[in-house]
Design an enzyme around this catalytic site. Structure first.
Site, short mmCIF file in Angstrom:
data_model
loop_
_atom_site.label_atom_id
_atom_site.label_comp_id
_atom_site.label_asym_id
_atom_site.label_seq_id
_atom_site.Cartn_x
_atom_site.Cartn_y
_atom_site.Cartn_z
N SER A 56 0.86 -1.18 0.00
CA SER A 56 0.00 0.00 0.00
C SER A 56 0.89 1.23 0.00
O SER A 56 1.26 1.74 1.06
CB SER A 56 -0.93 0.01 1.22
OG SER A 56 -1.64 1.23 1.30
N GLU A 57 1.26 1.67 -1.20
CA GLU A 57 2.19 2.80 -1.29
C GLU A 57 1.62 4.07 -0.65
O GLU A 57 2.34 4.82 0.00
CB GLU A 57 2.55 3.06 -2.76
CG GLU A 57 3.49 2.03 -3.36
CD GLU A 57 2.80 0.71 -3.70
OE1 GLU A 57 3.49 -0.31 -3.85
OE2 GLU A 57 1.56 0.71 -3.79
N ALA A 81 10.00 2.82 -8.65
CA ALA A 81 9.45 4.17 -8.83
C ALA A 81 8.11 4.14 -9.56
O ALA A 81 7.27 5.01 -9.35
CB ALA A 81 10.45 5.03 -9.60
N TYR A 83 5.73 2.34 -8.93
CA TYR A 83 4.66 2.08 -7.97
C TYR A 83 4.32 3.30 -7.11
O TYR A 83 3.44 3.22 -6.25
CB TYR A 83 5.08 0.96 -7.01
CG TYR A 83 5.37 -0.38 -7.63
CD1 TYR A 83 5.06 -0.66 -8.95
CD2 TYR A 83 5.98 -1.39 -6.88
CE1 TYR A 83 5.34 -1.89 -9.51
CE2 TYR A 83 6.26 -2.62 -7.43
CZ TYR A 83 5.94 -2.88 -8.74
OH TYR A 83 6.22 -4.10 -9.28
N ILE A 84 4.97 4.41 -7.34
CA ILE A 84 4.82 5.53 -6.42
C ILE A 84 3.55 6.34 -6.67
O ILE A 84 3.13 7.11 -5.80
CB ILE A 84 6.07 6.43 -6.50
CG1 ILE A 84 6.31 7.18 -5.18
CG2 ILE A 84 5.97 7.39 -7.67
CD1 ILE A 84 7.67 7.82 -5.08
N HIS A 126 8.18 -1.55 -14.28
CA HIS A 126 9.36 -1.61 -13.41
C HIS A 126 10.52 -0.79 -13.97
O HIS A 126 11.67 -1.01 -13.58
CB HIS A 126 9.83 -3.06 -13.21
CG HIS A 126 8.83 -3.95 -12.59
ND1 HIS A 126 7.78 -4.51 -13.29
CD2 HIS A 126 8.69 -4.40 -11.31
CE1 HIS A 126 7.05 -5.26 -12.49
NE2 HIS A 126 7.58 -5.21 -11.29
#
Length: 334
Positions: A56-57, A81, A83-84, A126
């Site tokens: 859970s970013e 990064a 996923y940010i 990714h």
């Protein structure tokens, strides 16, 4: 040390020196991180100082902001990064503004570490380079090291900074410098001057560029992986170029940039991210505003394509020595 070891050494030193620091994120504890940057830190410093978080970013960054406001110095990791973005609202609406909206009563002294960039065949989710997004947000600082020595010193300085810092770690450089030729193996940091990383604490100020190579004919601006690709292009094209490693893009060492461009009269800007809306556009504007009367050629940008990250064609997408050499040749023809 390679960059992984240098970053691990920085985190270890800060955990030992400052009881208010702590590390958390996906797989950073028991497993030591997908790239092993936090390897051994939980065992050495305990479960309360280095621990795993749910996927859970937004929750990771929100928790870090609360910790920072409470008086801690959290170092959350976003696993990639890419996923940010689920945490973007927390970073923009909360972390970046907290000190200003509270008139200095609360701070968000958080350092968000994240591997970024392509070159490891990670595909579209990714491999992205979102640095320009963060550079646009006032209140956030954005740091991108290019070698192990800088990585450790910059990370320690970022952790001690009272503002939120986005610390982007080029994945292609974790184990060794890379010259951009996809048919060559990744080199080792062994024997590289920047791999001589001291133990303990040392700091590199944010916003202080490094002159990697002096020259008289053209200024090359780069950061992260592109520093090494640019250096290969300069050597292969035999151009007397001055290579400036920005190290951080916010704050930006505009004085070093201006001094170099006024000396050479030419400028080539390199970054891995897409060209349109990329940080190179801001660099180009800043150089034009301050160095217009000194420029002898148009400013060149060598960047990624204006497409979603093309996994099947990533080595064509990256600025490589050939594309950079062509840009150097063009600016010297004026």
């Amino acid at each position: 040390m390679n960059m992984i070891q240098a970053l691990n050494s920085a985190l270890d030193a800060k955990l030992a020196q400052d009881p208010e620091t702590l590390i958390f994120g996906e797989d950073v504890g028991y497993f030591g991180g997908v790239f092993r940057v936090t390897d051994g830190l939980q065992k050495k410093h305990g479960l309360k100082r280095c621990f795993d978080a749910p996927i859970s970013e937004g929750g990771i960054i929100a928790t870090a902001i609360g910790m920072g406001a409470y008086g801690l110095r959290p170092i959350p990791e976003i696993q990639f990064a890419d996923y940010i973005l689920p945490a973007f609202d927390q970073l923009v609406s909360e972390a970046a503004r907290l000190r200003y909206r509270s008139n200095g009563e609360f701070w968000a002294p958080i350092t968000v570490r994240s591997p970024y960039g392509g070159g490891i065949f990670g595909g579209q989710t990714h491999s992205q380079s979102p640095e320009a997004i963060f550079a646009h947000i006032t209140g956030l600082k954005t740091v991108i090291p290019s070698n192990p020595y800088d990585a450790k010193g910059l990370l320690i300085q970022a952790i001690e900074d009272d503002d939120p810092v986005i610390f982007l770690e080029p994945k292609r450089l974790y184990n060794g410098p890379f010259d951009g030729h996809h048919d060559r193996p990744v080199a080792s940091w062994q024997g590289h001057p920047a791999a001589e990383v001291p133990e303990g604490l040392y700091r590199i100020p944010l916003g202080e560029a490094s002159i990697v190579r002096t020259g008289e004919a053209v200024t090359v601006l780069a950061y992260g992986t592109m520093v090494h690709v640019a250096l290969a292009a300069i050597h292969e094209s035999d151009v007397d170029a001055e290579l400036v490693d920005l190290r951080s893009i916010v704050p930006l060492d505009i004085e070093a940039i201006v001094a170099s461009v006024r000396k050479t009269g030419r400028c080539v800007i390199i970054h891995e991210a897409s060209r349109f809306g990329g940080f190179g556009g801001e660099l180009s504007a800043l150089v034009q505003e301050r160095c217009f009367l000194h420029l002898e050629a148009p400013i060149e940008r060598v960047c990624g394509w204006d497409t979603p990250y093309p996994h099947a064609f990533e080595w064509d997408y990256f600025p490589g020595p050939q594309r950079i050499s062509a840009a150097l040749t063009r600016v010297l023809e004026y």
